[in-house]
Write a protein that holds these residues in place. Sequence first.
Motif, PDB file in Angstrom:
ATOM      1  N   GLU A 279       0.812  -1.208   0.000  1.00  0.00           N
ATOM      2  CA  GLU A 279       0.000   0.000   0.000  1.00  0.00           C
ATOM      3  C   GLU A 279       0.854   1.270   0.000  1.00  0.00           C
ATOM      4  N   ASN A 280       2.054   1.193   0.523  1.00  0.00           N
ATOM      5  CA  ASN A 280       2.912   2.378   0.637  1.00  0.00           C
ATOM      6  C   ASN A 280       4.303   2.086   0.078  1.00  0.00           C
ATOM      7  N   PRO A 281       4.417   1.840  -1.226  1.00  0.00           N
ATOM      8  CA  PRO A 281       5.738   1.533  -1.791  1.00  0.00           C
ATOM      9  C   PRO A 281       6.694   2.712  -1.730  1.00  0.00           C
ATOM     10  N   ALA A 282       6.160   3.944  -1.742  1.00  0.00           N
ATOM     11  CA  ALA A 282       7.039   5.112  -1.683  1.00  0.00           C
ATOM     12  C   ALA A 282       7.805   5.154  -0.369  1.00  0.00           C
ATOM     13  N   TRP A 283       7.165   4.728   0.732  1.00  0.00           N
ATOM     14  CA  TRP A 283       7.879   4.686   2.007  1.00  0.00           C
ATOM     15  C   TRP A 283       9.021   3.681   1.950  1.00  0.00           C
ATOM     16  N   LEU A 284       8.802   2.572   1.243  1.00  0.00           N
ATOM     17  CA  LEU A 284       9.852   1.566   1.106  1.00  0.00           C
ATOM     18  C   LEU A 284      11.027   2.125   0.308  1.00  0.00           C
ATOM     19  N   VAL A 285      10.732   2.857  -0.771  1.00  0.00           N
ATOM     20  CA  VAL A 285      11.794   3.501  -1.545  1.00  0.00           C
ATOM     21  C   VAL A 285      12.539   4.511  -0.687  1.00  0.00           C
ATOM     22  N   PHE A 286      11.801   5.255   0.141  1.00  0.00           N
ATOM     23  CA  PHE A 286      12.403   6.227   1.048  1.00  0.00           C
ATOM     24  C   PHE A 286      13.361   5.542   2.013  1.00  0.00           C
ATOM     25  N   MET A 331       4.793  12.020   0.973  1.00  0.00           N
ATOM     26  CA  MET A 331       4.751  10.953  -0.027  1.00  0.00           C
ATOM     27  C   MET A 331       3.361  10.341  -0.127  1.00  0.00           C
ATOM     28  N   HIS A 332       2.692  10.195   1.006  1.00  0.00           N
ATOM     29  CA  HIS A 332       1.360   9.581   0.986  1.00  0.00           C
ATOM     30  C   HIS A 332       0.369  10.458   0.241  1.00  0.00           C
ATOM     31  N   TRP A 333       0.329  11.762   0.586  1.00  0.00           N
ATOM     32  CA  TRP A 333      -0.700  12.634   0.012  1.00  0.00           C
ATOM     33  C   TRP A 333      -0.349  13.119  -1.393  1.00  0.00           C
ATOM     34  N   SER A 334       0.918  13.371  -1.661  1.00  0.00           N
ATOM     35  CA  SER A 334       1.276  13.912  -2.981  1.00  0.00           C
ATOM     36  C   SER A 334       1.221  12.860  -4.073  1.00  0.00           C
ATOM     37  N   LEU A 335       1.533  11.609  -3.750  1.00  0.00           N
ATOM     38  CA  LEU A 335       1.562  10.560  -4.769  1.00  0.00           C
ATOM     39  C   LEU A 335       0.216   9.869  -4.936  1.00  0.00           C
ATOM     40  N   LYS A 336      -0.632   9.915  -3.921  1.00  0.00           N
ATOM     41  CA  LYS A 336      -1.917   9.208  -3.994  1.00  0.00           C
ATOM     42  C   LYS A 336      -3.091  10.116  -4.302  1.00  0.00           C
ATOM     43  N   ASN A 337      -2.960  11.403  -4.035  1.00  0.00           N
ATOM     44  CA  ASN A 337      -4.099  12.311  -4.207  1.00  0.00           C
ATOM     45  C   ASN A 337      -3.621  13.569  -4.918  1.00  0.00           C
ATOM     46  N   ARG A 338      -3.786  13.600  -6.233  1.00  0.00           N
ATOM     47  CA  ARG A 338      -3.347  14.748  -7.013  1.00  0.00           C
ATOM     48  C   ARG A 338      -4.378  15.893  -6.995  1.00  0.00           C
ATOM     49  N   ASP A 339      -5.493  15.707  -6.300  1.00  0.00           N
ATOM     50  CA  ASP A 339      -6.478  16.784  -6.198  1.00  0.00           C
ATOM     51  C   ASP A 339      -6.107  17.789  -5.124  1.00  0.00           C
ATOM     52  N   LYS A 340      -5.190  17.434  -4.240  1.00  0.00           N
ATOM     53  CA  LYS A 340      -4.784  18.309  -3.147  1.00  0.00           C
ATOM     54  C   LYS A 340      -3.414  18.921  -3.425  1.00  0.00           C
ATOM     55  N   ILE A 341      -3.204  20.101  -2.858  1.00  0.00           N
ATOM     56  CA  ILE A 341      -1.902  20.768  -2.932  1.00  0.00           C
ATOM     57  C   ILE A 341      -1.319  20.749  -1.526  1.00  0.00           C
ATOM     58  N   ILE A 342      -0.273  19.977  -1.325  1.00  0.00           N
ATOM     59  CA  ILE A 342       0.328  19.862  -0.005  1.00  0.00           C
ATOM     60  C   ILE A 342       1.110  21.130   0.292  1.00  0.00           C
ATOM     61  N   ARG A 343       0.777  21.780   1.409  1.00  0.00           N
ATOM     62  CA  ARG A 343       1.483  22.999   1.828  1.00  0.00           C
ATOM     63  C   ARG A 343       1.996  22.788   3.254  1.00  0.00           C
ATOM     64  N   ILE A 344       3.326  22.795   3.392  1.00  0.00           N
ATOM     65  CA  ILE A 344       3.950  22.597   4.700  1.00  0.00           C
ATOM     66  C   ILE A 344       4.352  23.959   5.249  1.00  0.00           C
ATOM     67  N   ASN A 345       3.893  24.271   6.443  1.00  0.00           N
ATOM     68  CA  ASN A 345       4.172  25.544   7.100  1.00  0.00           C
ATOM     69  C   ASN A 345       5.327  25.358   8.077  1.00  0.00           C
ATOM     70  N   PHE A 346       6.424  26.071   7.819  1.00  0.00           N
ATOM     71  CA  PHE A 346       7.603  26.024   8.671  1.00  0.00           C
ATOM     72  C   PHE A 346       7.829  27.387   9.312  1.00  0.00           C
ATOM     73  N   LEU A 347       8.476  27.391  10.469  1.00  0.00           N
ATOM     74  CA  LEU A 347       8.945  28.642  11.040  1.00  0.00           C
ATOM     75  C   LEU A 347      10.013  29.237  10.140  1.00  0.00           C
ATOM     76  N   SER A 348      10.108  30.562  10.154  1.00  0.00           N
ATOM     77  CA  SER A 348      11.046  31.237   9.254  1.00  0.00           C
ATOM     78  C   SER A 348      12.478  30.762   9.460  1.00  0.00           C
ATOM     79  N   ALA A 349      12.848  30.525  10.715  1.00  0.00           N
ATOM     80  CA  ALA A 349      14.222  30.103  10.996  1.00  0.00           C
ATOM     81  C   ALA A 349      14.520  28.702  10.486  1.00  0.00           C
ATOM     82  N   LEU A 350      13.484  27.894  10.245  1.00  0.00           N
ATOM     83  CA  LEU A 350      13.682  26.505   9.815  1.00  0.00           C
ATOM     84  C   LEU A 350      13.406  26.297   8.329  1.00  0.00           C
ATOM     85  N   LEU A 351      12.897  27.331   7.636  1.00  0.00           N
ATOM     86  CA  LEU A 351      12.445  27.127   6.255  1.00  0.00           C
ATOM     87  C   LEU A 351      13.589  26.743   5.329  1.00  0.00           C
TER      88      LEU A 351
END
Length: 593
Positions: A279-286, A331-351
């Motif tokens: 079900e999660n081959p991308a995790w295995l590749v990772f 990997m789960h959301w970007s490879l399995k669901n192309r209807d969503k746009i994954i947006r990760i919010n980071f602190l400025s110091a960590l971006l």
Amino acid sequence: SQFHFLHLKSSTRVPELTNCFEGTSYYNSVKSRKINCRSHLKKHEEIRLMGEHSRQTVIPPRVLPNQSLEKPSVAKSHVDSIIARIGSIRSKIESDCVTVKVFANHFPLDIYTTTTLEHDMVGELKHSWDAHVAIHSETISASSSDAAKYQTAFEEILLDVTWFRSKIENYSLSALNAVHDEEMNCHQDAHCILQMQNLIPTATKSDLAKIAVDPTIIARFNPMVNLESRKSLRSSILTWLRLCVYEDKLTRLISLSKSASTDELLRELHTETVWDTDENPAWLVFEVENMLQIRQVQYTVAKHLIDHPGDVMQLNMGTGKTRVILPMLVMHWSLKNRDKIIRINFLSALLNEAYSYFHQILTASMLGIRLYTIPFCRDIKLDENSMATMRNAIDCCREEGGVVLVAPEHRLSLELNCKELFYQDRCVATDLYNFINMPQWYDILDECDELLRHNYQLIYAMGAPSLLPQGPHRWRAIQTVFLALALDNKIKDCLCKNTEACTFAKDTLPMEWPSIHFFEGSHLVDMLDDLIPMIARAIINDPPHELSWMYGHVLSDDILQAISDKQTFPSSLQSLPKNYQDDVLALRGFLAG
């Protein structure tokens, strides 16, 4: 390059459309199948460089895929046997360990609590300490044998894993790179000629990892493999990836055996793959590409967030939140669901650091997940062209399964600019509002406890600044109350006598404010019945300069009643000037309540 206008100090040189001769040559080569598929540009790369997408001519196949692959000599059962052998060694190591009883230390904080708040806080700390002692501090394991003696056993298992991995790897590459035609050799010869001309690519180990995620790639290398054999081939590739993971794991176990660290050795042995690799081959590749194995707790957290969107999970520092769990979610959301746009919010110091790490493990990897940033600031002037560019880039991100990395100030600047544009260009403002509030956004918050603080929320003042209602009167009133508490001798004596209701540090250094600590309870209620009128009388008898109008006023008795008794407000005070009434009401709010 698409967001060049967001970088105010960047070069004005941006990529332009490719020369028409070069574009025409590329189009002709693609349509006539004269170049290797590895040389093909992606759809959005073609549109960005040449203005349109090339459409390869589809030639109806003369012969349907009919090649059936032989069953591989290595199957899932071999991986299970390897896991069982490692588990047996773990059981033997655990049986060789002796349990030593350790007496836990008593609660280290000896604090005398005087208030309900202090009692509750110390109680919570003691409860946490007792839980820690019960779980971690009662027993420790000490090895009665040398961990190095297990090195030979691990080396023997490693030899078997390497042999299995080599067999299944050669089988998979052979199935992709050779056409085994039992009836006619013409297909095999034609395939070899196309490979020699470099029109059909030769599969490598990195292609095996890509096929595990996208099995349709098999047709690029060997279009003659039938559908049933393609499923079998993908299953063999997943077995190959699992063997790669355990090959790396055994290498780590051998290294830990040499260092004779039993605790570290057991920690590595207890790490198991508890999730479904199909079900999660991308995790295995990772795992294979980064030479690691996802821990059980990391999978548990990722699975919970996948199944319960909107939940918040907390982990200790160093447990792989950013390095492992976030990539798993991406990997789960970007490879399995192309209807969503994954947006990760980071602190400025960590971006920047997060962008470099994600680029290394997601973009510059066999998965090829692209990263996007929107470094927007309020100095940028948006128009219809720039908005169209932003929309096209985000659409490209969605279709390609990319990820957007954003800092709080970028998101807030976009929202602020939308409000400002509302009074300047309503058309662009509406377009920007729709862009910001697209339902396709799927937000992941890293360090959410910090990102959700009020400092990173949008607070936008509209209109001209104005003073708080009766602000100066309120500030004078509270200062006057504090002065009475600190300077009036009768009030000091009252505070010192009622030790069960409060503590009062009477002896203080010059210019030092006395410390007053009130205790909740009936004693405080009884004391306030005498203290509040006393404070009100002290203010009227010796007011500060700002309230000097109260001293000797004809309505001083009514003023005293108004600021000390919340049940009554003499009507005679309505005749006072407006600013005097505000002073009385401010004191009444602080004293009478």
